[in-house]
Design a protein around this motif. Structure first.
Motif, PDB file in Angstrom:
ATOM      1  N   THR A 167       0.818  -1.213   0.000  1.00  0.00           N
ATOM      2  CA  THR A 167       0.000   0.000   0.000  1.00  0.00           C
ATOM      3  C   THR A 167       0.849   1.259   0.000  1.00  0.00           C
ATOM      4  N   THR A 168       0.197   2.351  -0.380  1.00  0.00           N
ATOM      5  CA  THR A 168       0.881   3.647  -0.314  1.00  0.00           C
ATOM      6  C   THR A 168       1.180   4.023   1.127  1.00  0.00           C
ATOM      7  N   PHE A 169       0.413   3.490   2.083  1.00  0.00           N
ATOM      8  CA  PHE A 169       0.695   3.765   3.493  1.00  0.00           C
ATOM      9  C   PHE A 169       2.051   3.183   3.884  1.00  0.00           C
ATOM     10  N   ASP A 170       2.361   1.989   3.377  1.00  0.00           N
ATOM     11  CA  ASP A 170       3.675   1.382   3.629  1.00  0.00           C
ATOM     12  C   ASP A 170       4.785   2.197   2.987  1.00  0.00           C
ATOM     13  N   MET A 171       4.557   2.627   1.751  1.00  0.00           N
ATOM     14  CA  MET A 171       5.580   3.369   1.034  1.00  0.00           C
ATOM     15  C   MET A 171       5.851   4.728   1.689  1.00  0.00           C
ATOM     16  N   GLN A 172       4.790   5.424   2.078  1.00  0.00           N
ATOM     17  CA  GLN A 172       4.956   6.719   2.731  1.00  0.00           C
ATOM     18  C   GLN A 172       5.638   6.569   4.087  1.00  0.00           C
ATOM     19  N   MET A 173       5.237   5.561   4.847  1.00  0.00           N
ATOM     20  CA  MET A 173       5.851   5.299   6.140  1.00  0.00           C
ATOM     21  C   MET A 173       7.352   5.102   5.997  1.00  0.00           C
ATOM     22  N   ALA A 174       7.755   4.293   5.036  1.00  0.00           N
ATOM     23  CA  ALA A 174       9.177   4.027   4.826  1.00  0.00           C
ATOM     24  C   ALA A 174       9.911   5.271   4.357  1.00  0.00           C
ATOM     25  N   ARG A 175       9.321   5.970   3.417  1.00  0.00           N
ATOM     26  CA  ARG A 175       9.953   7.190   2.917  1.00  0.00           C
ATOM     27  C   ARG A 175      10.190   8.183   4.040  1.00  0.00           C
ATOM     28  N   ASP A 176       9.187   8.370   4.889  1.00  0.00           N
ATOM     29  CA  ASP A 176       9.296   9.359   5.953  1.00  0.00           C
ATOM     30  C   ASP A 176      10.229   8.906   7.077  1.00  0.00           C
ATOM     31  N   ALA A 177      10.507   7.595   7.133  1.00  0.00           N
ATOM     32  CA  ALA A 177      11.473   7.074   8.106  1.00  0.00           C
ATOM     33  C   ALA A 177      12.883   7.044   7.534  1.00  0.00           C
ATOM     34  N   GLY A 178      13.025   7.417   6.259  1.00  0.00           N
ATOM     35  CA  GLY A 178      14.345   7.417   5.632  1.00  0.00           C
ATOM     36  C   GLY A 178      14.836   6.038   5.261  1.00  0.00           C
ATOM     37  N   VAL A 179      13.879   5.126   4.970  1.00  0.00           N
ATOM     38  CA  VAL A 179      14.202   3.731   4.691  1.00  0.00           C
ATOM     39  C   VAL A 179      13.812   3.397   3.254  1.00  0.00           C
ATOM     40  N   ASP A 180      14.642   2.587   2.584  1.00  0.00           N
ATOM     41  CA  ASP A 180      14.295   2.115   1.247  1.00  0.00           C
ATOM     42  C   ASP A 180      12.999   1.313   1.307  1.00  0.00           C
ATOM     43  N   ARG A 181      12.315   1.190   0.156  1.00  0.00           N
ATOM     44  CA  ARG A 181      11.024   0.526   0.125  1.00  0.00           C
ATOM     45  C   ARG A 181      10.846  -0.262  -1.173  1.00  0.00           C
ATOM     46  N   ILE A 182      10.162  -1.363  -1.036  1.00  0.00           N
ATOM     47  CA  ILE A 182       9.845  -2.225  -2.172  1.00  0.00           C
ATOM     48  C   ILE A 182       8.339  -2.446  -2.169  1.00  0.00           C
ATOM     49  N   GLY A 183       7.712  -2.201  -3.302  1.00  0.00           N
ATOM     50  CA  GLY A 183       6.282  -2.432  -3.416  1.00  0.00           C
ATOM     51  C   GLY A 183       5.994  -3.811  -3.983  1.00  0.00           C
ATOM     52  N   VAL A 184       4.851  -4.370  -3.603  1.00  0.00           N
ATOM     53  CA  VAL A 184       4.372  -5.603  -4.236  1.00  0.00           C
ATOM     54  C   VAL A 184       3.071  -5.269  -4.957  1.00  0.00           C
ATOM     55  N   SER A 185       2.945  -5.751  -6.174  1.00  0.00           N
ATOM     56  CA  SER A 185       1.832  -5.340  -7.035  1.00  0.00           C
ATOM     57  C   SER A 185       0.581  -6.175  -6.847  1.00  0.00           C
ATOM     58  N   PHE A 186       0.662  -7.253  -6.030  1.00  0.00           N
ATOM     59  CA  PHE A 186      -0.451  -8.198  -5.938  1.00  0.00           C
ATOM     60  C   PHE A 186      -1.327  -7.943  -4.715  1.00  0.00           C
ATOM     61  N   GLY A 187      -1.129  -6.809  -4.025  1.00  0.00           N
ATOM     62  CA  GLY A 187      -1.942  -6.469  -2.868  1.00  0.00           C
ATOM     63  C   GLY A 187      -3.100  -5.568  -3.235  1.00  0.00           C
ATOM     64  N   VAL A 188      -3.401  -4.584  -2.373  1.00  0.00           N
ATOM     65  CA  VAL A 188      -4.628  -3.808  -2.567  1.00  0.00           C
ATOM     66  C   VAL A 188      -4.439  -2.497  -3.326  1.00  0.00           C
ATOM     67  N   HIS A 189      -3.217  -1.957  -3.393  1.00  0.00           N
ATOM     68  CA  HIS A 189      -3.014  -0.703  -4.106  1.00  0.00           C
ATOM     69  C   HIS A 189      -2.278  -0.961  -5.419  1.00  0.00           C
ATOM     70  N   ALA A 190      -2.703  -0.279  -6.449  1.00  0.00           N
ATOM     71  CA  ALA A 190      -2.133  -0.484  -7.780  1.00  0.00           C
ATOM     72  C   ALA A 190      -0.684  -0.010  -7.848  1.00  0.00           C
ATOM     73  N   GLN A 191       0.065  -0.635  -8.747  1.00  0.00           N
ATOM     74  CA  GLN A 191       1.472  -0.318  -8.906  1.00  0.00           C
ATOM     75  C   GLN A 191       1.698   1.163  -9.189  1.00  0.00           C
ATOM     76  N   VAL A 192       0.828   1.760  -9.983  1.00  0.00           N
ATOM     77  CA  VAL A 192       1.009   3.171 -10.341  1.00  0.00           C
ATOM     78  C   VAL A 192       0.992   4.061  -9.106  1.00  0.00           C
ATOM     79  N   HIS A 193       0.209   3.696  -8.098  1.00  0.00           N
ATOM     80  CA  HIS A 193       0.153   4.493  -6.867  1.00  0.00           C
ATOM     81  C   HIS A 193       1.384   4.250  -5.996  1.00  0.00           C
TER      82      HIS A 193
END
Length: 216
Positions: A167-193
């Motif tokens: 989710t974008t919540f995971d990505m934003q959380m990581a970004r704001d913590a200064g941590v690298d992030r990897i998205g998975v496309s098979f969950g609830v939020h689309a890859q584009v987001h």
């Protein structure tokens, strides 16, 4: 080894639980006599801790209604709904390979502590994780609080860690913590987001994630 500390979201990343969450939230709405949200609407709040998720989904600040929906959801989830929530294909192989490669694994989830413990007990996957933060322990995503707590407890620098989520919540959380992030496309939020938060990569299976992490 770049990422010695790997933090996973749970629902929608390791466990295929979106259908159960949607069904339970819709049943809770029916029980409380409020408008039943669509599957897409429920998907938009998966990942947030339950109480703020309910308030966002139903656009309410009414604490009494929030409490009613909260209790109805929990009771439905535990006692009534039988929608299966399997681990995604490749989850055990991924976690086992990472442990064998001396990576330290953690979970940052919007689930309650007892919910995560139940999942670990039911799937036998708790043995893989050294650290965890839940809705009972920290501020809800997308606050960086969960990750910052995990880094502090483990004594790990942000550049040694990576967050993996759907989710974008995971990505934003990581970004704001200064941590690298990897998205998975098979969950609830689309890859584009997910890509709006500049992830290092977006993977399409846990097998692909395993290959990426073992190379990093």
């Amino acid at each position: 080894m770049k990422y010695k500390f790997i933090i996973f979201d749970w629902d929608g990343t390791l466990m295929d639980s979106a259908a159960k969450i949607v069904n339970c939230m819709q049943l809770a709405a029916k029980q409380c006599g409020v408008a039943v949200p669509s599957a897409e609407e429920v998907g938009g709040i998966i990942g947030i801790s339950l109480r703020p998720a309910i308030q966002k989904l139903f656009n309410t600040a009414d604490e009494v209604l929030t409490d009613q929906l909260f209790e109805a959801y929990k009771n439905t989830f535990i006692e009534q709904d039988r929608t299966p929530s399997p681990m995604f294909d490749g989850a055990d192989a991924l976690l086992s390979a990472l442990k064998a490669d001396n990576r330290t694994l953690a979970v940052a989830t919007g689930k309650a502590r007892r919910g995560l413990d139940r999942c670990w007990n039911n799937t036998g996957t708790g043995v893989y994780f050294s650290y965890s933060r839940t809705a009972d322990d920290a501020e809800s995503k997308p606050s960086p609080d969960m990750i910052l707590q995990l880094l502090a407890e483990a004594g790990v620098a942000p550049e040694e860690a990576v967050m993996i989520g759907d989710t974008t919540f995971d990505m934003q959380m990581a970004r704001d913590a200064g941590v690298d992030r990897i998205g998975v496309s098979f969950g609830v939020h689309a890859q584009v987001h997910l890509e709006n938060y500049a992830p290092q990569t977006v993977v399409h299976s846990l097998g692909e994630l395993q290959a990426y992490l073992l190379a990093h």
